[in-house]
Design a protein around this motif. Structure first.
Motif, PDB file in Angstrom:
ATOM      1  N   GLY A 144       0.819  -1.204   0.000  1.00 10.07           N
ATOM      2  CA  GLY A 144       0.000   0.000   0.000  1.00 10.07           C
ATOM      3  C   GLY A 144       0.852   1.253   0.000  1.00 10.07           C
ATOM      4  N   THR A 145       0.676   2.101  -1.009  1.00 14.64           N
ATOM      5  CA  THR A 145       1.450   3.347  -1.097  1.00 14.64           C
ATOM      6  C   THR A 145       0.561   4.574  -1.266  1.00 14.64           C
ATOM      7  N   ALA A 146      -0.748   4.374  -1.386  1.00 10.81           N
ATOM      8  CA  ALA A 146      -1.655   5.497  -1.632  1.00 10.81           C
ATOM      9  C   ALA A 146      -3.018   5.181  -1.022  1.00 10.81           C
ATOM     10  N   VAL A 147      -3.854   6.208  -0.955  1.00  6.92           N
ATOM     11  CA  VAL A 147      -5.194   6.060  -0.398  1.00  6.92           C
ATOM     12  C   VAL A 147      -6.190   6.717  -1.348  1.00  6.92           C
ATOM     13  N   ARG A 148      -7.249   5.992  -1.677  1.00  8.70           N
ATOM     14  CA  ARG A 148      -8.301   6.513  -2.551  1.00  8.70           C
ATOM     15  C   ARG A 148      -9.567   6.735  -1.730  1.00  8.70           C
ATOM     16  N   PHE A 149     -10.255   7.818  -2.001  1.00  8.69           N
ATOM     17  CA  PHE A 149     -11.458   8.185  -1.268  1.00  8.69           C
ATOM     18  C   PHE A 149     -12.653   8.212  -2.227  1.00  8.69           C
ATOM     19  N   THR A 150     -13.754   7.619  -1.793  1.00  2.00           N
ATOM     20  CA  THR A 150     -14.985   7.659  -2.564  1.00  2.00           C
ATOM     21  C   THR A 150     -16.085   8.268  -1.706  1.00  2.00           C
ATOM     22  N   CYS A 151     -17.157   8.702  -2.365  1.00  5.06           N
ATOM     23  CA  CYS A 151     -18.165   9.510  -1.697  1.00  5.06           C
ATOM     24  C   CYS A 151     -19.565   8.987  -1.997  1.00  5.06           C
ATOM     25  N   PHE A 152     -20.503   9.259  -1.084  1.00  8.23           N
ATOM     26  CA  PHE A 152     -21.840   8.713  -1.274  1.00  8.23           C
ATOM     27  C   PHE A 152     -22.708   9.546  -2.208  1.00  8.23           C
ATOM     28  N   ASP A 153     -22.123  10.531  -2.877  1.00  9.65           N
ATOM     29  CA  ASP A 153     -22.838  11.141  -3.996  1.00  9.65           C
ATOM     30  C   ASP A 153     -22.798  10.237  -5.219  1.00  9.65           C
ATOM     31  N   GLY A 154     -21.957   9.182  -5.143  1.00 11.27           N
ATOM     32  CA  GLY A 154     -21.880   8.206  -6.206  1.00 11.27           C
ATOM     33  C   GLY A 154     -20.978   8.586  -7.362  1.00 11.27           C
ATOM     34  N   ALA A 155     -20.272   9.728  -7.259  1.00 11.23           N
ATOM     35  CA  ALA A 155     -19.484  10.194  -8.393  1.00 11.23           C
ATOM     36  C   ALA A 155     -18.103  10.714  -8.019  1.00 11.23           C
ATOM     37  N   TYR A 156     -17.975  11.411  -6.887  1.00 11.18           N
ATOM     38  CA  TYR A 156     -16.721  12.088  -6.567  1.00 11.18           C
ATOM     39  C   TYR A 156     -15.705  11.102  -6.018  1.00 11.18           C
ATOM     40  N   SER A 157     -14.426  11.383  -6.282  1.00 14.08           N
ATOM     41  CA  SER A 157     -13.340  10.581  -5.732  1.00 14.08           C
ATOM     42  C   SER A 157     -12.111  11.469  -5.580  1.00 14.08           C
ATOM     43  N   GLU A 158     -11.193  11.046  -4.730  1.00 14.35           N
ATOM     44  CA  GLU A 158      -9.935  11.752  -4.516  1.00 14.35           C
ATOM     45  C   GLU A 158      -8.875  10.735  -4.097  1.00 14.35           C
ATOM     46  N   SER A 159      -7.616  11.158  -4.083  1.00 13.30           N
ATOM     47  CA  SER A 159      -6.513  10.302  -3.677  1.00 13.30           C
ATOM     48  C   SER A 159      -5.408  11.115  -3.025  1.00 13.30           C
ATOM     49  N   LEU A 160      -4.656  10.448  -2.161  1.00 16.90           N
ATOM     50  CA  LEU A 160      -3.446  10.987  -1.568  1.00 16.90           C
ATOM     51  C   LEU A 160      -2.395   9.892  -1.565  1.00 16.90           C
ATOM     52  N   THR A 161      -1.136  10.275  -1.529  1.00 18.51           N
ATOM     53  CA  THR A 161      -0.110   9.280  -1.244  1.00 18.51           C
ATOM     54  C   THR A 161      -0.265   8.858   0.215  1.00 18.51           C
ATOM     55  N   LEU A 162       0.292   7.718   0.556  1.00 14.69           N
ATOM     56  CA  LEU A 162       0.209   7.262   1.941  1.00 14.69           C
ATOM     57  C   LEU A 162       0.920   8.240   2.868  1.00 14.69           C
ATOM     58  N   GLU A 163       2.035   8.783   2.424  1.00 14.91           N
ATOM     59  CA  GLU A 163       2.755   9.771   3.234  1.00 14.91           C
ATOM     60  C   GLU A 163       1.894  10.993   3.495  1.00 14.91           C
ATOM     61  N   GLN A 164       1.216  11.486   2.480  1.00 18.39           N
ATOM     62  CA  GLN A 164       0.323  12.630   2.655  1.00 18.39           C
ATOM     63  C   GLN A 164      -0.827  12.280   3.584  1.00 18.39           C
ATOM     64  N   ALA A 165      -1.390  11.108   3.421  1.00 19.20           N
ATOM     65  CA  ALA A 165      -2.543  10.699   4.212  1.00 19.20           C
ATOM     66  C   ALA A 165      -2.203  10.583   5.695  1.00 19.20           C
ATOM     67  N   ARG A 166      -0.952  10.314   6.012  1.00 24.97           N
ATOM     68  CA  ARG A 166      -0.542  10.136   7.406  1.00 24.97           C
ATOM     69  C   ARG A 166      -0.194  11.460   8.100  1.00 24.97           C
ATOM     70  N   ARG A 167      -0.290  12.565   7.414  1.00 24.14           N
ATOM     71  CA  ARG A 167       0.007  13.847   8.047  1.00 24.14           C
ATOM     72  C   ARG A 167      -0.940  14.105   9.215  1.00 24.14           C
ATOM     73  N   SER A 168      -0.452  14.872  10.173  1.00 22.63           N
ATOM     74  CA  SER A 168      -1.265  15.166  11.355  1.00 22.63           C
ATOM     75  C   SER A 168      -2.372  16.173  11.086  1.00 22.63           C
ATOM     76  N   ASP A 169      -2.340  16.824   9.921  1.00 20.16           N
ATOM     77  CA  ASP A 169      -3.384  17.793   9.605  1.00 20.16           C
ATOM     78  C   ASP A 169      -4.321  17.298   8.497  1.00 20.16           C
ATOM     79  N   VAL A 170      -4.438  15.980   8.383  1.00 23.21           N
ATOM     80  CA  VAL A 170      -5.391  15.365   7.460  1.00 23.21           C
ATOM     81  C   VAL A 170      -6.418  14.600   8.300  1.00 23.21           C
ATOM     82  N   LEU A 171      -7.663  15.007   8.202  1.00 22.23           N
ATOM     83  CA  LEU A 171      -8.712  14.487   9.079  1.00 22.23           C
ATOM     84  C   LEU A 171      -9.857  13.848   8.306  1.00 22.23           C
TER      85      LEU A 171
END
Length: 240
Positions: A144-171
């Protein structure tokens, strides 16, 4: 969708920013009237469900934020119906209910919300569960090197690297401006990525998937940068 990139979401020279100017005169009077502001959010939610064009999403919202959705209608979720699923390359997949997320340790982050359309709201408090804590609880596998995000609007998505996702200012945020995140603002749960443009902070969050590589999100597929860093962002660490 939000952030400071100057490119139009569809690659055209004019887009949502131009339409904002067209709508500003009529919407300004509504937004300025205190008696109408109390019902503005309800109006926007109802209007967006009736407006498949998405133009309703360009109307200004009290507090400096603007409501925008890439679909004509977004279902509403509450304590009974909301669920956040964590899966992909993890050892312990799990689905959290809204009460379970609220029961976890909460972190408060003060940051700016900066949009590609040119508006911003400075010093906005967000509060929720650190994404890093949820990833640690799930147990990210070696591939695992990245994180993908999906949404219940059924359409939107986003991604971060694992390093970015582990930041203390990502909630995984539950509160914004010291109150529960409303449906209009992407609630009851949304992503908040403090050091990046606001389009990275996916609304109506419903899925977190650990992947082998970054999967471009909805707006990245339409020309936006995959790394949406703010100009003055600290790229080495978050806010403790």
């Amino acid at each position: 969708m939000t952030g400071r990139s100057k490119r139009n979401a569809e690659g055209a020279p004019v887009g949502r920013r131009a339409l904002l100017g067209m709508l500003a005169a009529g919407a300004a009077g509504l937004a300025a009237a205190p008696s109408l502001q109390r019902g503005w959010e309800s109006f926007l939610g109802a209007a967006s469900r009736k407006d498949p064009t998405g133009l309703t999403g360009l109307l200004p919202n009290p507090g400096g934020f603007r409501y925008y959705s890439i679909v004509g209608s977004v279902p509403r979720k509450d304590e009974r119906t909301y669920a956040l699923t964590i899966g992909g390359l993890v050892d312990r997949p799990r689905t959290y209910t809204l009460p379970e997320l609220r029961a976890l340790p909460q972190t408060r982050v003060l940051g700016d919300a900066v949009c590609t359309d040119g508006w911003r709201v400075d010093d906005t408090p967000f509060e929720g569960v650190r994404l890093a804590d949820l990833l640690d609880a799930a147990g990210v596998r070696e591939k695992g090197t990245a994180v993908r995000f999906t949404c219940f609007d059924g359409a939107y998505s986003e991604s971060l690297t694992l390093e970015q996702a582990r930041r203390s200012d990502v909630l995984v945020a539950l509160n914004m401006q010291d109150k529960p995140i409303s449906h209009v603002q992407g609630g009851p749960v949304r992503l908040y990525v403090a050091p990046m443009y606001f389009y990275k902070s996916a609304k109506w969050l419903s899925g977190i998937e650990v992947t082998e590589q970054v999967v471009p999100g909805f707006w990245e597929e339409r020309g936006y940068p995959v790394d949406g860093w703010l100009d003055d962002a600290d790229r080495t660490d978050g806010t403790a």
